[in-house]
Design a protein around this motif. Structure first.
Motif, PDB file in Angstrom:
ATOM      1  N   ARG A   1       9.348   0.921  -7.590  1.00  0.00           N
ATOM      2  CA  ARG A   1       7.922   1.031  -7.931  1.00  0.00           C
ATOM      3  C   ARG A   1       7.721   0.642  -9.385  1.00  0.00           C
ATOM      4  NH1 ARG A   1       8.414   6.380  -6.934  1.00  0.00           N
ATOM      5  NH2 ARG A   1       8.710   6.665  -4.714  1.00  0.00           N
TER       6      ARG A   1
ATOM      7  N   ASP B   1       0.808  -1.221   0.000  1.00  0.00           N
ATOM      8  CA  ASP B   1       0.000   0.000   0.000  1.00  0.00           C
ATOM      9  C   ASP B   1       0.840   1.269   0.000  1.00  0.00           C
ATOM     10  OD1 ASP B   1      -2.562  -1.212  -0.010  1.00  0.00           O
ATOM     11  OD2 ASP B   1      -2.371  -1.631   2.135  1.00  0.00           O
ATOM     12  N   SER B   2       2.130   1.159   0.368  1.00  0.00           N
ATOM     13  CA  SER B   2       2.987   2.349   0.437  1.00  0.00           C
ATOM     14  C   SER B   2       4.433   1.960   0.156  1.00  0.00           C
ATOM     15  CB  SER B   2       2.898   2.999   1.815  1.00  0.00           C
ATOM     16  OG  SER B   2       3.501   2.151   2.796  1.00  0.00           O
ATOM     17  N   ASP B   3       5.257   2.963  -0.103  1.00  0.00           N
ATOM     18  CA  ASP B   3       6.684   2.720  -0.327  1.00  0.00           C
ATOM     19  C   ASP B   3       7.334   2.110   0.912  1.00  0.00           C
ATOM     20  OD1 ASP B   3       6.336   3.845  -2.820  1.00  0.00           O
ATOM     21  OD2 ASP B   3       7.469   5.675  -2.381  1.00  0.00           O
ATOM     22  N   ASN B   4       6.964   2.603   2.092  1.00  0.00           N
ATOM     23  CA  ASN B   4       7.540   2.071   3.332  1.00  0.00           C
ATOM     24  C   ASN B   4       7.183   0.602   3.520  1.00  0.00           C
ATOM     25  OD1 ASN B   4       8.804   4.445   4.061  1.00  0.00           O
ATOM     26  ND2 ASN B   4       7.093   5.162   5.291  1.00  0.00           N
ATOM     27  N   GLU B   5       5.931   0.262   3.252  1.00  0.00           N
ATOM     28  CA  GLU B   5       5.506  -1.132   3.373  1.00  0.00           C
ATOM     29  C   GLU B   5       6.252  -2.007   2.369  1.00  0.00           C
ATOM     30  OE1 GLU B   5       1.554  -3.994   3.006  1.00  0.00           O
ATOM     31  OE2 GLU B   5       1.293  -1.825   2.870  1.00  0.00           O
TER      32      GLU B   5
END
Length: 61
Positions: free
Chosen positions: A51, A24-28
């Motif tokens: 990405r 869901d996010s770059d950190n995840e």
């Protein structure tokens, strides 16, 4: 969820791992990539998470 590409290399440049991660996010995505590298004992090898739309999320030289 977005798609990310996890790639790990040997010191000579050979692909050791090349997988798609959904997050869901770059950190995840970065966290999932690091966990996968640890599971395969590749955390010391050069690696990256990118990405699908472009952009580096994680890089380990």
């Amino acid at each position: 969820m977005a798609k990310y590409f996890l790639t790990a290399y040997s010191k000579s440049g050979e692909h050791l791992l090349n997988e798609i991660i959904e997050a869901d996010s770059d950190n995840e995505a970065s966290d999932k990539g690091k966990e996968r590298l640890d599971a395969e004992s590749l955390s010391a090898n050069p690696s990256r998470v990118v990405r699908s739309s472009g952009g580096l999320v994680h890089f380990h030289p």
